[in-house]
Design a protein around this motif. Structure first.
Motif, PDB file in Angstrom:
ATOM      1  N   HIS A  64       0.681  -1.196  -0.048  1.00 20.92           N
ATOM      2  CA  HIS A  64      -0.074  -0.151   0.116  1.00 20.92           C
ATOM      3  C   HIS A  64       0.995   1.139  -0.043  1.00 20.92           C
ATOM      4  O   HIS A  64       0.337   2.268  -0.487  1.00 20.92           O
ATOM      5  CB  HIS A  64      -0.965   0.205   1.443  1.00 20.92           C
ATOM      6  N   VAL A 108       1.718  -6.316  -5.182  1.00 19.16           N
ATOM      7  CA  VAL A 108       0.171  -6.378  -4.680  1.00 19.16           C
ATOM      8  C   VAL A 108      -0.173  -7.531  -4.086  1.00 19.16           C
ATOM      9  O   VAL A 108      -0.267  -8.688  -4.618  1.00 19.16           O
ATOM     10  CB  VAL A 108      -0.635  -5.670  -5.433  1.00 19.16           C
ATOM     11  N   HIS A 110      -2.732  -9.336  -3.287  1.00 23.13           N
ATOM     12  CA  HIS A 110      -3.793 -10.030  -4.317  1.00 23.13           C
ATOM     13  C   HIS A 110      -3.094 -10.517  -5.588  1.00 23.13           C
ATOM     14  O   HIS A 110      -3.808 -11.407  -6.255  1.00 23.13           O
ATOM     15  CB  HIS A 110      -5.145  -9.501  -4.315  1.00 23.13           C
ATOM     16  N   ASP A 129      -7.907  -6.693   4.010  1.00 18.32           N
ATOM     17  CA  ASP A 129      -8.081  -5.833   2.871  1.00 18.32           C
ATOM     18  C   ASP A 129      -9.212  -6.336   2.237  1.00 18.32           C
ATOM     19  O   ASP A 129      -9.564  -7.687   1.729  1.00 18.32           O
ATOM     20  CB  ASP A 129      -6.821  -6.179   1.728  1.00 18.32           C
ATOM     21  N   HIS A 131     -10.356  -6.190  -0.925  1.00 17.58           N
ATOM     22  CA  HIS A 131     -10.312  -6.817  -2.207  1.00 17.58           C
ATOM     23  C   HIS A 131      -9.671  -8.217  -2.315  1.00 17.58           C
ATOM     24  O   HIS A 131      -9.365  -8.863  -3.341  1.00 17.58           O
ATOM     25  CB  HIS A 131      -9.576  -5.962  -3.232  1.00 17.58           C
ATOM     26  N   SER A 346      -2.986  -1.906 -10.035  1.00 20.31           N
ATOM     27  CA  SER A 346      -3.782  -2.312  -9.216  1.00 20.31           C
ATOM     28  C   SER A 346      -4.099  -3.669  -8.815  1.00 20.31           C
ATOM     29  O   SER A 346      -4.045  -4.158 -10.069  1.00 20.31           O
ATOM     30  CB  SER A 346      -4.994  -1.366  -8.745  1.00 20.31           C
ATOM     31  N   CYS A 347      -4.774  -4.202  -7.805  1.00 21.65           N
ATOM     32  CA  CYS A 347      -4.947  -5.567  -7.900  1.00 21.65           C
ATOM     33  C   CYS A 347      -6.266  -5.853  -8.768  1.00 21.65           C
ATOM     34  O   CYS A 347      -6.664  -7.032  -9.110  1.00 21.65           O
ATOM     35  CB  CYS A 347      -5.408  -6.069  -6.305  1.00 21.65           C
ATOM     36  N   CYS A 407       0.503  -0.629  -4.706  1.00 22.65           N
ATOM     37  CA  CYS A 407      -0.607  -0.296  -5.161  1.00 22.65           C
ATOM     38  C   CYS A 407      -0.738   0.986  -5.758  1.00 22.65           C
ATOM     39  O   CYS A 407      -1.868   1.423  -6.411  1.00 22.65           O
ATOM     40  CB  CYS A 407      -1.535   0.010  -3.720  1.00 22.65           C
ATOM     41  N   CYS A 410      -3.792   3.754  -6.814  1.00 23.16           N
ATOM     42  CA  CYS A 410      -5.319   3.134  -6.396  1.00 23.16           C
ATOM     43  C   CYS A 410      -5.788   3.701  -5.179  1.00 23.16           C
ATOM     44  O   CYS A 410      -6.946   3.933  -4.927  1.00 23.16           O
ATOM     45  CB  CYS A 410      -5.064   1.665  -6.174  1.00 23.16           C
ATOM     46  N   LEU A 411      -4.760   3.827  -4.170  1.00 19.84           N
ATOM     47  CA  LEU A 411      -5.378   4.575  -2.995  1.00 19.84           C
ATOM     48  C   LEU A 411      -4.343   5.674  -2.532  1.00 19.84           C
ATOM     49  O   LEU A 411      -4.671   6.364  -1.626  1.00 19.84           O
ATOM     50  CB  LEU A 411      -5.557   3.795  -1.963  1.00 19.84           C
ATOM     51  N   ASN A 429     -10.382   0.280  -8.436  1.00 21.45           N
ATOM     52  CA  ASN A 429     -11.487  -0.282  -8.110  1.00 21.45           C
ATOM     53  C   ASN A 429     -12.559   0.622  -7.176  1.00 21.45           C
ATOM     54  O   ASN A 429     -13.570   0.537  -6.957  1.00 21.45           O
ATOM     55  CB  ASN A 429     -11.491  -1.472  -7.195  1.00 21.45           C
ATOM     56  N   ARG A 435      -9.977   9.546  -3.083  1.00 23.84           N
ATOM     57  CA  ARG A 435      -9.480   8.179  -3.147  1.00 23.84           C
ATOM     58  C   ARG A 435      -7.966   8.001  -4.009  1.00 23.84           C
ATOM     59  O   ARG A 435      -7.063   7.600  -3.186  1.00 23.84           O
ATOM     60  CB  ARG A 435     -10.353   7.144  -4.053  1.00 23.84           C
TER      61      ARG A 435
HETATM   62  S1  SF4 Z   1      -7.415  -2.007  -3.902  1.00 23.31           S
HETATM   63 FE1  SF4 Z   1      -5.829  -1.087  -4.573  1.00 23.31          FE
HETATM   64  S2  SF4 Z   1      -4.959  -0.198  -2.167  1.00 23.31           S
HETATM   65 FE2  SF4 Z   1      -6.227  -2.042  -2.233  1.00 23.31          FE
HETATM   66  S3  SF4 Z   1      -4.836  -4.101  -2.184  1.00 23.31           S
HETATM   67 FE3  SF4 Z   1      -5.723  -3.173  -4.238  1.00 23.31          FE
HETATM   68  S4  SF4 Z   1      -4.246  -2.156  -5.289  1.00 23.31           S
HETATM   69 FE4  SF4 Z   1      -3.856  -2.151  -3.082  1.00 23.31          FE
END
Ligand code: SF4
Lengths: 466, 203
Positions: A64, A108, A110, A129, A131, A346-347, A407, A410-411, A429, A435
């Motif tokens: 992250h 990441v 995931h 998390d 996701h 991102s994931c 990440c 993404c955040l 996402n 965000r």
């Molecule tokens: S949603 Fe974004 S911040 Fe969360 S694990 Fe996936 S890539 Fe990382």
């Protein structure tokens, strides 16, 4: 015997105990952790004088907070660096495998789990998390948990969970040209809303789903949480087995054969009953884009922003507040609106297939001068694969550069923040307010739509340029 | 994490009549860098609460001196988004003990219950009545009775029953948490591991 869903079968096999008038004690096969939601859990263990119960079932990576350039240097942000170091220290102390920044296993959380073959059909998988739902693509029960629950898993390899309701979303038919798993997901959420799945666990079915690659299935399951569902899953099939086979932690030889035979039983019984069912037609799905501040506010890229006609009270106020944040108006057409940033990663869409699709699209074209593009592989393995396939060269020729895994935007916990008021077409996402950075305006879309937008500088329909 | 035992409370409430309040608003990601559970209340609703220069946005309910109390009243689908428990910590740390809405996101609800913060689900009609009551008189008091599972608008003497899992209720009333419970049943978990059919997992 009572007909069971795929979800029932896996869940029931993992219930250690049913608490009287309470939740189930659920055994967890695989636990992923990252630097943000784990430190307080480790602190909790320490306060209680506990050790990690089954360290071999937990895998860690920092994702992250990490920078996506110059990863060989020390992280400049002090708090981020401390959190990343803390993860390493905690893992070291408790004998947990840790894939640190810059190592071959980093990425990441995931993305690396499936890549290593740690994610397998029939498992219960959790991570602090939301996701974590991504891993459901393999026919596993995978869902996000809070830090207290991370502590529970570390302490006992179990969590306390009420059994959710079951939903099936069936997508029949064939997807049109330029329509991807991401579009299916955004389409479903636009239909059932961001709370439509609440209290449920989704099983995706139908020919449009079984035709998806594993990468596509992960994208779809990843976004299950955005409909409010705890998770989403897809019954494992040859596509799944083919993907898992031969990976580092996949069963081998004889064990593979027996395990495979068991995995093949993982499907919902014919007469199994779901609490909620939805059916959609793949032919109705277009490349999607969001125009508001939650993932349910999505439309086909050629469509106008819905008007408030028929909305009342707080529904209407909330809707207008959202459009105001985005700087859009009811009835506006999305296509053709200018964009400042494009984020691939991102994931949700940071896997090799996403980079292949993006590169195939931009090949021979040029990035628009007005667009800043951040292309962030989901893992070191994805980055290596991009280079091995020469995708990086295609990207560079088209005016793009590749960053390092994490990440990222993404955040926006690291430096990859979209500036206030700027528009970002993002393959991630969440398009919540701020965000991607305070005041940033996020438009969620597929890698193809992102690629089309990156070369034109305005929101574009990828079908017109393919 | 230890928290205060929950008994009946009587207090005014702070209204937040916005729908789909997501955890990124409750506590933005950039405040998740702490490695201890401390001080999250200061950054609760950070970007809605403060201007960029750090001065408070006067029209945000938390900054409005006429509102006070231990109950936060939110619009429907409260707590959607990320699983960050920091959202529940921030609300608790700020001083709230109850969040009321007509609909909560699952993970948030679970996180709240694990941290001594009581999520109360009321009907959309009753939620509106609560907002109306606060609008009429910001000092109006509400009673949350966990034992009897009732939420009462004291001024109008209107009450609604809410649901809570009996196990979780017991935990809240006694300040207990799941980790103690799980650690105590370790031998049972070991037994489960031994007998676990290896059908779905490579063991
Ligand atoms: S949603 Fe974004 S911040 Fe969360 S694990 Fe996936 S890539 Fe990382």
């Amino acid at each position: 015997m009572e007909a069971k869903t795929l979800f029932d079968k896996i869940w029931d096999a993992h219930v250690v105990k049913k608490v009287e008038g309470g939740p189930n004690v659920l055994y967890i096969d695989r636990h992923y952790i990252h630097e943000v939601t784990s430190p307080v859990a480790f602190l909790g263990l320490k306060t209680r004088g506990l050790k990690v119960f089954r360290p071999e079932k937990t895998t860690a990576t920092p994702d992250h907070n990490v920078p996506t350039i110059n990863q060989h240097l020390s992280i400049t942000d002090e708090l981020s660096r401390h959190q990343v170091e803390m993860l390493k220290k905690n893992c070291h102390e408790h004998g947990i495998v840790h894939h640190g920044l810059g190592t071959e296993g980093h990425g990441v959380v995931h993305i690396i789990g499936p890549e290593m073959g740690l994610t397998q059909p029939g498992m219960t998988i959790v991570c602090g998390d939301s996701h974590t739902s991504t891993h459901g693509a393999f026919g596993a029960i995978a869902f996000g948990i809070g830090t207290s629950e991370v502590e529970m898993v570390l302490a006992s390899q179990c969590i306390m969970q009420p059994k959710p309701k079951k939903m099936r979303v069936t997508i029949n038919g064939e997807l049109g040209k330029g329509v991807t798993a991401k579009d299916i997901a955004l389409y479903i959420i636009s239909k059932i809303s961001t709370s439509g799945g609440t209290g449920h666990f989704i099983e995706y079915a139908g020919s449009a789903i079984t035709n998806l690659s594993m990468e596509g299935r992960m994208t779809l399951c990843n976004l299950s949480i955005e409909s409010g569902a705890r998770g989403g899953m897809i019954a494992p099939d040859e596509t799944t087995f083919e993907y898992v086979k031969g990976r580092q932690f996949a069963p081998k030889d004889e064990e593979w054969e027996t395990t495979l035979a068991n995995w093949k039983e993982l499907k919902s019984d014919k007469d199994a009953v779901f609490d909620t069912e939805y059916t959609f037609d793949a032919a109705d799905i277009e490349p999607m884009i969001t125009y508001g501040t939650n993932p349910g506010m999505g439309i086909g890229v050629t469509r106008p922003i819905p008007t408030t006609e028929g909305m009342e009270g707080s529904d209407k106020t909330t809707y207008l507040k959202s459009l105001q944040y985005m700087g859009y108006h009811e009835g506006d057409t999305m296509k053709g609106k200018p964009v400042d940033y494009v984020f691939l990663g991102s994931c949700t869409n940071g896997r090799i297939e996403d980079f292949r699709a993006f590169a195939a699209f931009v090949k021979g074209k040029k990035k628009a001068g007005s667009v800043t593009a951040w292309l962030v592989p989901g893992s070191k393995a994805v980055e290596n694969q991009i280079k091995a396939e020469g995708i990086d060269k295609i990207l560079v020729e088209a005016g793009f550069e590749l960053r390092q895994p994490g990440c990222s935007a993404c955040l926006a916990m690291n430096d990859d923040k979209i500036p206030e008021g700027k528009y970002s077409v993002s393959t991630s996402n969440r398009n919540f307010e701020g965000r991607q950075g305070p005041g940033a305006r996020t438009l969620l879309a597929s890698p193809l739509t992102a690629a089309a937008t990156a070369v034109t500088g305005v929101i574009s329909d990828p079908r017109e340029l393919m | 994490m230890a928290y205060d035992k929950f008994s009946t409370i009587k207090t005014p409430a702070v209204p937040l009549p916005i729908e789909n309040v997501d955890t990124d608003q409750i506590i933005p990601a950039r405040f998740l860098k702490a490695v201890e559970r401390k001080g999250f209340g200061d950054n609760l609703f950070r970007d809605w609460r403060y201007q960029k220069d750090g001065s408070p946005k006067t029209d945000f309910p938390l900054n409005n001196p006429k509102y006070s109390g231990k109950i936060l009243v939110g619009g429907k689908n409260f707590g959607s988004g990320s699983s960050r428990e920091h959202a529940a910590w921030a609300i608790y740390d700020y001083g709230f003990r109850v969040v009321v809405s007509s609909f909560f996101a699952d993970i948030f609800k679970g996180n709240a219950l694990n941290n001594g913060l009581l999520p109360v689900v009321v009907s959309p009609g009753f939620l509106q009545k609560i907002f109306d009551a606060i609008e009429k008189d910001p000092n109006t008091e509400f009673e949350v009775d966990l034992e009897n599972q009732t939420f009462t608008i004291l001024a109008g003497d209107e009450s609604e029953q809410f649901e809570i899992n009996p196990y979780k209720k017991h935990c809240l009333q006694n300040g207990l948490d799941d980790i103690d419970y799980l650690v105590e049943m370790k031998s049972q978990i070991v037994e489960f591991e031994k007998n676990k059919s290896c059908r779905f997992e490579a063991c």
